[in-house]
Design an enzyme around this catalytic site. Structure first.
Site, PDB file in Angstrom:
ATOM      1  N   SER A 109       0.840  -1.172  -0.207  1.00 33.06           N
ATOM      2  CA  SER A 109      -0.165  -0.125  -0.013  1.00 33.06           C
ATOM      3  C   SER A 109       0.892   1.343   0.020  1.00 33.06           C
ATOM      4  O   SER A 109       0.320   2.454   0.192  1.00 33.06           O
ATOM      5  CB  SER A 109      -0.914  -0.029   1.258  1.00 33.06           C
ATOM      6  OG  SER A 109      -0.188  -0.066   2.434  1.00 33.06           O
ATOM      7  N   SER A 110       2.161   1.130   0.007  1.00 29.27           N
ATOM      8  CA  SER A 110       3.027   2.236  -0.053  1.00 29.27           C
ATOM      9  C   SER A 110       4.264   2.065  -0.770  1.00 29.27           C
ATOM     10  O   SER A 110       4.693   0.713  -0.738  1.00 29.27           O
ATOM     11  CB  SER A 110       3.281   2.907   0.990  1.00 29.27           C
ATOM     12  OG  SER A 110       3.999   2.033   2.046  1.00 29.27           O
ATOM     13  N   GLY A 111       5.137   3.097  -0.969  1.00 34.66           N
ATOM     14  CA  GLY A 111       6.647   2.906  -1.356  1.00 34.66           C
ATOM     15  C   GLY A 111       6.782   1.770  -2.586  1.00 34.66           C
ATOM     16  O   GLY A 111       6.089   1.609  -3.417  1.00 34.66           O
ATOM     17  N   TYR A 160      18.924  -2.691  23.526  1.00 39.10           N
ATOM     18  CA  TYR A 160      18.104  -2.329  22.514  1.00 39.10           C
ATOM     19  C   TYR A 160      18.759  -1.120  21.723  1.00 39.10           C
ATOM     20  O   TYR A 160      19.008  -0.124  22.368  1.00 39.10           O
ATOM     21  CB  TYR A 160      16.695  -2.014  22.630  1.00 39.10           C
ATOM     22  CG  TYR A 160      16.007  -1.870  21.246  1.00 39.10           C
ATOM     23  CD1 TYR A 160      15.505  -2.945  20.480  1.00 39.10           C
ATOM     24  CD2 TYR A 160      15.606  -0.623  20.640  1.00 39.10           C
ATOM     25  CE1 TYR A 160      14.906  -2.845  19.496  1.00 39.10           C
ATOM     26  CE2 TYR A 160      14.824  -0.348  19.843  1.00 39.10           C
ATOM     27  CZ  TYR A 160      14.380  -1.517  19.062  1.00 39.10           C
ATOM     28  OH  TYR A 160      13.652  -1.238  17.678  1.00 39.10           O
ATOM     29  N   ASN A 164       7.749  -8.242   1.018  1.00 34.42           N
ATOM     30  CA  ASN A 164       8.218  -7.009   1.016  1.00 34.42           C
ATOM     31  C   ASN A 164       7.989  -5.913   2.304  1.00 34.42           C
ATOM     32  O   ASN A 164       9.002  -5.170   2.418  1.00 34.42           O
ATOM     33  CB  ASN A 164       7.726  -6.192  -0.462  1.00 34.42           C
ATOM     34  CG  ASN A 164       7.777  -4.827  -0.400  1.00 34.42           C
ATOM     35  OD1 ASN A 164       8.855  -4.206  -0.616  1.00 34.42           O
ATOM     36  ND2 ASN A 164       6.707  -3.920   0.193  1.00 34.42           N
TER      37      ASN A 164
END
Length: 313
Positions: free
Chosen positions: A38-40, A192, A115
């Site tokens: 939905s993007s990129g 982290y 992806n």
């Protein structure tokens, strides 16, 4: 920098676009799942595959955004076959539901393009209590691939066409924690690092593809598994990186790839005849590249496979 892209053995370079690397290729009769479409670069991958005749199923977390993308593709390419299905890779329940719904649809599956991804997020746990980047970028795709493998094997047998599994990784897989994968500290907030954790999840994409390639070869099925670096691209992946995000938007247009170039390697590995039979490789700029030492470590790949299997139960 893509500005100085020299052509590699494939005849393509870092400045080649997804349309250029698939020019003249007919994908009619193939069905692909593209996660994060939905993007990129996910959107561009879906568009170019549809342009080449592939039936594209977009696995998207944001269904409304997915529908908008589908409408835009169909408006541009009236013959396009595109569907959207809800998929939240950070949730194993969502992955299982998506796989079950896809399997019951009766569609074959020739191409699985893992992806979707998130990058350099602050420390968070997924719904399954796994560090969010590792959960989304690796575990979700690992589970999805396992659940869809039988459907892919069946399609490869009946269609007599090679199935291809593609993990969109990143050169960031080189910049992970010292030991590569912190098996005993995956969910440890104290040590982290948002960028090292991203690198760890992208290294996992490479190792997953390598181990999968090995097991598919043993099974003797006509399915390949590869990983790739799409290139440094101006996309919303940088949204968690504060001031860097602004710099990326300003300088990125000169130094980084655009989305059309960013989707090229994925589309190349998905459709190009040059890639036939190639498995367990790491691609960049639509050519075969070389992963890091950790990324080529067969013992680490096996250990990650067993660890991931336990996590997805």
């Amino acid at each position: 920098m893509w500005l100085f892209g020299r052509k590699g053995p494939s005849g393509f370079s870092s400045s080649s676009t997804a349309e250029e690397v698939t020019q003249g290729i007919d994908g009619t009769g193939l069905t692909a799942i593209v996660t994060g479409a939905s993007s990129g670069i996910g959107t561009e991958t879906a568009r170019v595959l549809a342009l080449r005749g592939v039936h594209v199923i977009m696995g998207v977390r944001n269904v409304a955004a997915g529908r908008d993308v589908k409408e835009a593709i169909v408006k541009e390419i009236p013959t396009a076959k595109v569907d959207t299905m809800e998929l939240d890779l950070s949730s194993m329940a969502s992955v299982r539901k998506f796989a079950a719904d896809f399997s019951s649809s009766g569609h074959p599956l020739n191409l699985l393009i893992n992806n979707a991804g998130i990058m350099a997020t602050p420390f968070m746990l997924s719904k399954d209590n796994i560090e969010l980047q590792f959960a989304t970028n690796h575990i979700g795709h690992f589970l999805l691939t396992n659940l869809l493998l039988d459907t892919m094997k069946k399609a490869a047998r009946t269609s007599k066409r090679e199935g291809r599994i593609i993990n969109v990784s990143s050169e960031a897989h080189r910049y992970t924690y010292k030991e590569g994968i912190q098996f005993d500290k995956i969910n440890d907030q104290s040590g982290y690092s948002n960028f090292a954790a991203y690198g760890q999840s992208k290294l996992a994409n490479v190792l997953h593809a390598n181990e999968l390639a090995k097991s598919l070869k043993v099974d003797g099925v006509d399915i390949t598994a590869n990983s790739l670096h799409p290139g440094a691209i101006v996309t919303n992946l940088f949204r968690h990186m504060g001031p860097i995000s602004g710099l990326v938007n300003i300088f990125g247009k000169i130094a980084l790839k655009n989305v059309q170039q960013g989707a090229a390697t994925t589309c190349y590995v998905a459709l190009h005849p040059q890639v036939k039979g190639r498995s367990g490789e790491y691609f960049k700029d639509s050519n075969i590249g070389q992963a890091s030492a950790h990324g080529r470590n067969a013992e680490l790949a096996k250990k990650l496979w067993d660890f991931s299997m336990k996590m997805v139960k």
